[in-house]
Design a protein around this motif. Structure first.
Motif, short mmCIF file in Angstrom:
data_model
loop_
_atom_site.label_atom_id
_atom_site.label_comp_id
_atom_site.label_asym_id
_atom_site.label_seq_id
_atom_site.Cartn_x
_atom_site.Cartn_y
_atom_site.Cartn_z
N ALA A 232 -18.49 6.30 13.41
CA ALA A 232 -18.66 5.13 12.55
C ALA A 232 -17.36 4.31 12.55
CB ALA A 232 -19.04 5.55 11.15
N PHE A 233 -16.21 5.00 12.50
CA PHE A 233 -14.93 4.28 12.55
C PHE A 233 -14.73 3.63 13.91
CE2 PHE A 233 -13.81 6.91 8.88
CZ PHE A 233 -13.16 5.97 8.11
N PHE A 234 -15.00 4.40 14.95
CA PHE A 234 -14.78 3.90 16.31
C PHE A 234 -15.63 2.66 16.58
CE2 PHE A 234 -15.56 3.81 20.88
CZ PHE A 234 -14.29 4.03 21.40
N THR A 235 -16.90 2.75 16.25
CA THR A 235 -17.81 1.65 16.60
C THR A 235 -17.50 0.39 15.81
OG1 THR A 235 -20.11 1.10 17.06
CG2 THR A 235 -19.70 2.27 15.00
N LEU A 236 -17.00 0.53 14.57
CA LEU A 236 -16.66 -0.67 13.80
C LEU A 236 -15.20 -1.08 14.00
CD1 LEU A 236 -18.49 0.02 10.39
CD2 LEU A 236 -19.22 -1.48 12.22
N SER A 237 -14.51 -0.44 14.93
CA SER A 237 -13.09 -0.72 15.22
C SER A 237 -12.20 -0.54 14.00
CB SER A 237 -12.90 -2.16 15.72
OG SER A 237 -13.71 -2.43 16.81
N LEU A 238 -12.49 0.49 13.19
CA LEU A 238 -11.73 0.65 11.94
C LEU A 238 -10.70 1.77 12.03
CD1 LEU A 238 -14.63 0.40 9.36
CD2 LEU A 238 -12.99 -1.37 10.02
N GLY A 239 -9.72 1.70 11.15
CA GLY A 239 -8.78 2.81 11.00
C GLY A 239 -7.53 2.66 11.84
N MET A 240 -7.42 1.58 12.62
CA MET A 240 -6.22 1.44 13.45
C MET A 240 -5.61 0.04 13.43
SD MET A 240 -7.22 0.77 17.28
CE MET A 240 -5.98 -0.47 17.21
N GLY A 241 -6.17 -0.84 12.60
CA GLY A 241 -5.51 -2.13 12.45
C GLY A 241 -6.08 -3.26 13.30
N ALA A 242 -7.10 -2.96 14.13
CA ALA A 242 -7.66 -4.04 14.95
C ALA A 242 -8.32 -5.10 14.08
CB ALA A 242 -8.66 -3.47 15.95
N ILE A 243 -9.14 -4.62 13.13
CA ILE A 243 -9.82 -5.57 12.25
C ILE A 243 -8.81 -6.19 11.27
CG2 ILE A 243 -11.57 -5.72 10.40
CD1 ILE A 243 -12.85 -5.58 13.14
N MET A 244 -7.77 -5.38 10.96
CA MET A 244 -6.72 -5.89 10.06
C MET A 244 -5.98 -7.06 10.71
SD MET A 244 -3.73 -3.59 8.32
CE MET A 244 -4.74 -2.27 7.72
N VAL A 245 -5.66 -6.92 11.99
CA VAL A 245 -4.92 -7.98 12.64
C VAL A 245 -5.81 -9.23 12.81
CG1 VAL A 245 -5.24 -7.67 15.15
CG2 VAL A 245 -3.01 -8.18 14.28
N TYR A 246 -7.11 -9.02 13.06
CA TYR A 246 -8.03 -10.17 13.13
C TYR A 246 -8.14 -10.81 11.75
CZ TYR A 246 -9.63 -9.47 17.93
OH TYR A 246 -9.70 -9.38 19.29
N GLY A 247 -8.10 -9.98 10.70
CA GLY A 247 -8.16 -10.50 9.33
C GLY A 247 -6.95 -11.37 9.01
N SER A 248 -5.82 -11.08 9.69
CA SER A 248 -4.62 -11.86 9.39
C SER A 248 -4.73 -13.28 9.93
CB SER A 248 -3.37 -11.16 9.94
OG SER A 248 -3.32 -11.25 11.34
N TYR A 249 -5.72 -13.54 10.79
CA TYR A 249 -5.94 -14.90 11.30
C TYR A 249 -7.10 -15.57 10.58
CZ TYR A 249 -3.59 -12.48 15.21
OH TYR A 249 -2.76 -11.71 15.97
#
Ligand code: PFF
Length: 459
Positions: A232-249
């Motif tokens: 579930a984490f892997f498929t949603l790209s969660l837990g490593m900052g990928a979505i966090m960095v996209y959120g910063s834009y």
């Protein structure tokens, strides 16, 4: 450290640009390659149910937390966590959570790129009719021939790293926004067509549907629950900052709740469609659902080899799969590059070159684990198996746990409420309960269950 009002790397042009990019990150090999094979290895329906529960109860709240931390911090995950921690009067050590994410990005992309390379290799193979009229054994030996040749795997892995680096160098917004707009819908349509093809397999289709949706809990082990959660984490790209960095834009006005739910629904939809396309083919051809990572490379070519226009549709499918992997690969390097640019004063180009070279080198471990290094094992796993297990099942859920604790307990309610902007009502408290209690407790229980801790407590 004051946090910037806007990221130095720019901003998405609209809410939809972010949704598309984050969906581009989420939808990838995880949905089409990994979901079917882990479901096959873990017995089907019950595993799928746990996975869906994890998406709803852990995935969506943690995704909201990641986006809110990214948007409030406006920097790479390490710096965003550091400045938010300072602002909230917490320890600066929280930045190490971002550091673990950056490391996970290196590890994941190193094997992700090798599998994406295999998908690339299938484009010319399908286009030139290599699979025409192929039998299950034939499809299997074509795949074996590819993976047992380290030079060929290395060449495709190198090509995938090069195209990933090319987009990241240009800057994610310019490089990514345009391509995802067309490619994601195209992939979706092609998957629906494949499900239509699978629906013609009659009894095998029914078996496929039952396999995916009938929950037989006797097939579920502690390890498969961990794998479902990790996936579930892997498929949603969660837990490593990928979505966090996209959120910063992400522009200020966008509703974090709506975008997170939309992305999760689209991602889950693609995975279920892939399952519906693949399992009927597995049963129709007398194959094994638990075949492992080679599953899609051995089943889908059979379908393409027998349908009219299969060369064209097959090549198009693998092309779109490569695009889906590409947009995920980009999001795996972006946190690393944003960090190198912001903290180490490198140009975007040099940072990308440095990061992708290291990842490329690390990828050799996965390249060899399918051939000359098949016997180099640790804890009974090859280098590829180990990297996959360590990242998806340990690092991402651990990252998710710490992100939930940070957003739920370290940040003030006034800060998170302001950033989520869903008012102070039921919806906000629903999120708060999920992020403070449900997600962390669920992750901890799964970890404890795996280590046998729960059995000890039960005695
Ligand atoms: N979500 C991607 C997939 O399902 O293929 C893989 C991935 C991308 C995992 C980005 C983690 C990540 F940060």
């Amino acid at each position: 450290m004051a946090r910037p009002v806007k990221s130095i790397h720019g901003e998405w042009t609209s809410r939809w640009a972010f949704i598309l990019a984050a969906t581009g990150s989420a939808v990838g090999l995880g949905n089409i390659w990994k979901f079917p094979y882990v479901t096959g290895e873990n017995g089907g329906g019950a595993f799928v149910l746990v996975y869906l529960l994890c998406i709803a109860a852990i995935g969506i709240p943690v995704m909201m937390a990641e986006v809110l931390i990214g948007r409030r911090g406006r920097q790479n995950p390490i710096n965003s966590l550091k400045s938010l921690a300072e602002e909230e009067g917490r320890s600066r050590l929280w930045r190490w959570l971002g550091g673990m994410g950056v490391l996970a990005g290196f590890f994941i992309l190193s094997y992700y790129s090798v599998i994406a390379g295999q998908s690339m290799a299938y484009i010319p193979r399908t286009l030139f009719g290599v699979f025409e009229g192929v039998t299950p054994d034939g499809a299997s030996s074509i795949h074996t021939a590819l993976v047992s040749d380290p030079e060929r795997l290395l060449a495709w892995h190198t090509l995938f790293m090069l195209i990933t680096a090319a987009v990241v160098t240009r800057g994610v917004q310019r490089g990514l926004e345009k391509s995802v707009r067309v490619l994601m819908p195209a992939l979706f349509i092609l998957l629906v067509m494949l499900v239509g093809y699978a629906a013609n397999t009659g009894e095998a289709f029914t078996r496929g549907v039952h396999f995916l949706f009938d929950a037989d809990f006797s097939k579920l082990t502690a390890n498969s629950v961990l794998i479902a959660m990790g996936h579930a984490f892997f498929t949603l790209s969660l837990g490593m900052g990928a979505i966090m960095v996209y959120g910063s834009y992400l522009p200020r006005k966008t509703s974090i709740f709506k975008v997170s739910v939309t992305i999760s629904i689209m991602d889950t939809g693609v995975a279920l469609l892939a399952g519906l396309a693949i399992f009927p083919l597995v049963f129709a051809n007398g194959m094994e659902p638990g075949a492992g990572p080679s599953l899609i490379f051995e089943t889908l070519p059979i379908a393409f080899g027998h349908m009219p226009g299969g060369e064209f549709f097959g090549a198009l499918f693998f092309l779109l799969l490569v695009f889906a992997a590409w947009s995920s690969g980009i999001s795996l390097v972006e946190p690393i590059v944003a960090w190198m640019v912001e903290n180490h004063n490198l140009s975007r180009r040099n940072a990308t070159m440095l990061a992708t070279s290291v990842i490329w080198l690390l990828g050799l471990l996965t390249v060899f684990s399918f051939n000359i290094g098949q016997d180099w094992t640790l804890f009974g796993k090859t280098a590829f198996g180990l990297l996959d297990y360590l990242t998806a099942n340990i690092m991402l859920p651990l990252g998710g746990l710490l992100i939930a604790l940070f957003a739920g307990w370290m940040m003030k309610k006034s800060s998170t409420a302001e950033e989520l902007a869903i008012g102070n009502g039921v919806l906000y408290y629903f999120w708060l309960i999920l992020i403070r209690f449900v997600s962390p407790v669920a992750i901890l229980i799964v970890f404890a269950n795996l280590t046998g801790l729960l059995d000890i407590l039960n005695k």
